[in-house]
Design a protein around this motif. Structure first.
Motif, PDB file in Angstrom:
ATOM      1  N   SER A   5       0.873  -1.172   0.000  1.00  0.00           N
ATOM      2  CA  SER A   5       0.000   0.000   0.000  1.00  0.00           C
ATOM      3  C   SER A   5       0.905   1.215   0.000  1.00  0.00           C
ATOM      4  O   SER A   5       2.032   1.167   0.500  1.00  0.00           O
ATOM      5  N   ALA A  48      -3.364   4.983  -0.579  1.00  0.00           N
ATOM      6  CA  ALA A  48      -3.979   5.497   0.648  1.00  0.00           C
ATOM      7  C   ALA A  48      -4.001   7.007   0.550  1.00  0.00           C
ATOM      8  O   ALA A  48      -3.060   7.628   0.054  1.00  0.00           O
ATOM      9  N   ALA A  49      -5.073   7.618   1.034  1.00  0.00           N
ATOM     10  CA  ALA A  49      -5.257   9.065   0.896  1.00  0.00           C
ATOM     11  C   ALA A  49      -4.477   9.874   1.917  1.00  0.00           C
ATOM     12  O   ALA A  49      -4.355  11.091   1.781  1.00  0.00           O
ATOM     13  N   SER A  50      -3.941   9.205   2.955  1.00  0.00           N
ATOM     14  CA  SER A  50      -3.207   9.913   4.004  1.00  0.00           C
ATOM     15  C   SER A  50      -2.312   8.934   4.741  1.00  0.00           C
ATOM     16  O   SER A  50      -2.458   7.705   4.597  1.00  0.00           O
ATOM     17  N   LEU A  89       0.679   7.077  15.332  1.00  0.00           N
ATOM     18  CA  LEU A  89      -0.178   6.172  14.554  1.00  0.00           C
ATOM     19  C   LEU A  89       0.281   4.722  14.640  1.00  0.00           C
ATOM     20  O   LEU A  89      -0.450   3.816  14.241  1.00  0.00           O
ATOM     21  N   ARG A 121      -0.161   8.820  -6.683  1.00  0.00           N
ATOM     22  CA  ARG A 121      -0.951   7.702  -6.141  1.00  0.00           C
ATOM     23  C   ARG A 121      -1.674   6.952  -7.264  1.00  0.00           C
ATOM     24  O   ARG A 121      -1.740   5.724  -7.273  1.00  0.00           O
ATOM     25  N   LYS A 136      -3.615   2.562   9.087  1.00  0.00           N
ATOM     26  CA  LYS A 136      -4.787   1.746   9.412  1.00  0.00           C
ATOM     27  C   LYS A 136      -4.939   0.554   8.466  1.00  0.00           C
ATOM     28  O   LYS A 136      -5.468  -0.487   8.853  1.00  0.00           O
ATOM     29  N   ALA A 137      -4.476   0.704   7.239  1.00  0.00           N
ATOM     30  CA  ALA A 137      -4.652  -0.347   6.236  1.00  0.00           C
ATOM     31  C   ALA A 137      -3.693  -1.511   6.420  1.00  0.00           C
ATOM     32  O   ALA A 137      -3.930  -2.601   5.888  1.00  0.00           O
ATOM     33  N   PHE A 146       1.364   5.756   0.039  1.00  0.00           N
ATOM     34  CA  PHE A 146       0.848   7.123   0.177  1.00  0.00           C
ATOM     35  C   PHE A 146       1.848   8.110  -0.393  1.00  0.00           C
ATOM     36  O   PHE A 146       3.065   7.985  -0.210  1.00  0.00           O
ATOM     37  N   GLU A 152      -2.439   8.492   7.893  1.00  0.00           N
ATOM     38  CA  GLU A 152      -3.334   7.837   8.848  1.00  0.00           C
ATOM     39  C   GLU A 152      -4.032   6.640   8.190  1.00  0.00           C
ATOM     40  O   GLU A 152      -4.109   5.556   8.770  1.00  0.00           O
ATOM     41  N   ALA A 153      -4.518   6.859   6.971  1.00  0.00           N
ATOM     42  CA  ALA A 153      -5.205   5.786   6.249  1.00  0.00           C
ATOM     43  C   ALA A 153      -4.244   4.655   5.926  1.00  0.00           C
ATOM     44  O   ALA A 153      -4.612   3.472   5.982  1.00  0.00           O
ATOM     45  N   LEU A 154      -3.012   4.997   5.610  1.00  0.00           N
ATOM     46  CA  LEU A 154      -2.015   3.964   5.301  1.00  0.00           C
ATOM     47  C   LEU A 154      -1.715   3.115   6.529  1.00  0.00           C
ATOM     48  O   LEU A 154      -1.670   1.887   6.453  1.00  0.00           O
TER      49      LEU A 154
END
Length: 301
Positions: free
Chosen positions: A27, A47-49, A83, A36, A55-56, A29, A51-53
Motif C-alpha cells: 500500500s 492510501a489518501a493519508s 499512529l 498515487r 490503518k490499512a 501514500f 493515517e489511512a495507510l
C-alpha cells in the motif's frame, strides 16, 4: 509480506512495483494524487493519508519511507509516531544524514518501535536491475525484514546486508556517494581532455565502448557515460551546472571530523560548487592579479 510505501516519486514507486512483482502486497501514500494514481496502475493500493495507510496495514506494521532528507523526513517520522504501535517498524530508505537517523532511531526505540536505515543505491535502474542496500539497525529487526530486502536486491544473497547498528546504513551510503562524486569527476575530466585534443578527432563514444570491456577503469558509471556520449556526443542543450544533494558535503564533514585525508572527494565537491558560478568573482580577481604582477593581458567581457 505486506508493507506500506511512503513517497511514490520515481524511485519509491519503482521499489514498490518491484516488491509487488516479487509477491509482496504494497500500500502506498504520496501527497501527490497523480503519483498515487500512477502507483495504483502498477498494483500498489493507494492510501489518501498517512493515517489511512497506517490503518490499512496489518500488525506488526512495516512502513518504508522514500522521502527527501531533512524536514520532510522529520515531519513524516513525527506524524507516524502516534499512529504506530509497539512492534511496528519504519525503514528510512532515503538519503538521510546519519546523525538525524541516530536521533530518530533513539526516539522510536523509546516507544518500542523499530527504526531501520537503509542506504539505497540503484537509481532509475533499480526496478530492472535491483537495488544495492546498506542497512543499519537492530539485527533481529533487520532479519525479520529479510524477505523485503531479498526481493529488492539484485539477488537474494547479493547487493544487500546489515552493516551495523542504527545510523550505519546511512553512514555507509554517505561515503558511497562521496566515492561516486570522485569517480564521476574523474570520468568527466578524462573525457574532456580527450575531447580537447582536436587534431586526433577522437570519437569519445568509441573510446568509452573500448574501455567498457577489459579495462581497469570499467564500471557502471563508465557504462552510463558511454551511453550518454552515444546519445549526445557534444552534450548539446545541457547547462554546465552540477547540483549536489548533500551526501558529498556530509562525507567531507565526516573526513574532517575523523582527521581523514580525502582530497579527491573534497575537490570533486568543490568542482560542483564551481560549476554554479557563471559570474566568478574569484576568476576575475585571478585575471586581474596576473595583470598586476606580470602585465598579462586581461580578457574583457
Amino acid at each position: 509480506m505486506e508493507l506500506g510505501m511512503v513517497g511514490l516519486g520515481r524511485m519509491g514507486a519503482n521499489m514498490a512495483e518491484r516488491l509487488v512483482k516479487g509477491g509482496h502486497k504494497v500500500s502506498g501514500f504520496d501527497p501527490n494524487a497523480d503519483a498515487r494514481k500512477a502507483a495504483e496502475a502498477n498494483g500498489i493500493a493507494p492510501a489518501a493519508s498517512l493515517e489511512a495507510l497506517a490503518k490499512a496495514l496489518p500488525a506488526p506494521r512495516v512502513l518504508w519511507l522514500m522521502v527527501p532528507a531533512g524536514k520532510i523526513t522529520d515531519d513524516t517520522v513525527n506524524t507516524l509516531l502516534p499512529l504506530l504501535a509497539k512492534g511496528d517498524t519504519v525503514i528510512d530508505g532515503g538519503n538521510s544524514n546519519y546523525k538525524d537517523t541516530l536521533r530518530r532511531a533513539q526516539l522510536y526505540a523509546g516507544h518500542g518501535l523499530g527504526y531501520v536505515d537503509c542506504g539505497t543505491s540503484g537509481g532509475v535502474w533499480g526496478l530492472k536491475e535491483g537495488y544495492s542496500m546498506m542497512i543499519g539497525g537492530d539485527a533481529k529487526t533487520v532479519e525479520a525484514l529479510r524477505p523485503i530486502f531479498e526481493t529488492l536486491a539484485p539477488a537474494k544473497d547479493q547487493g544487500w546486508g546489515r552493516v551495523g547498528p542504527a545510523g550505519s546504513g546511512h553512514y555507509t551510503k554517505m561515503v558511497h556517494n562521496g566515492i561516486e562524486y570522485g569517480m564521476m569527476q574523474a570520468y568527466a575530466e578524462g573525457f574532456s581532455i580527450l575531447k580537447h585534443k582536436e587534431e586526433f578527432g577522437l570519437d569519445l563514444h568509441q573510446v568509452g565502448e573500448i574501455w567498457r570491456t577489459g579495462s581497469v577503469v570499467r564500471s557502471w558509471l563508465l557504462d552510463l557515460a558511454t551511453d550518454a556520449l552515444g546519445k549526445n556526443p557534444n552534450m548539446d542543450g545541457i547547462a554546465p551546472y552540477v547540483v549536489d544533494s548533500g551526501e558529498g558535503r556530509w562525507t567531507v564533514d565526516a573526513a574532517l571530523e575523523l582527521n581523514v585525508s580525502a582530497p579527491v572527494i573534497t575537490l570533486s565537491l568543490m568542482e560542483r560548487f564551481r560549476s554554479r558560478d557563471d559570474d566568478s568573482f574569484a576568476d576575475k580577481l585571478l585575471s586581474s592579479l596576473r595583470n598586476e604582477f606580470g602585465g598579462h593581458a586581461i580578457k574583457k567581457e
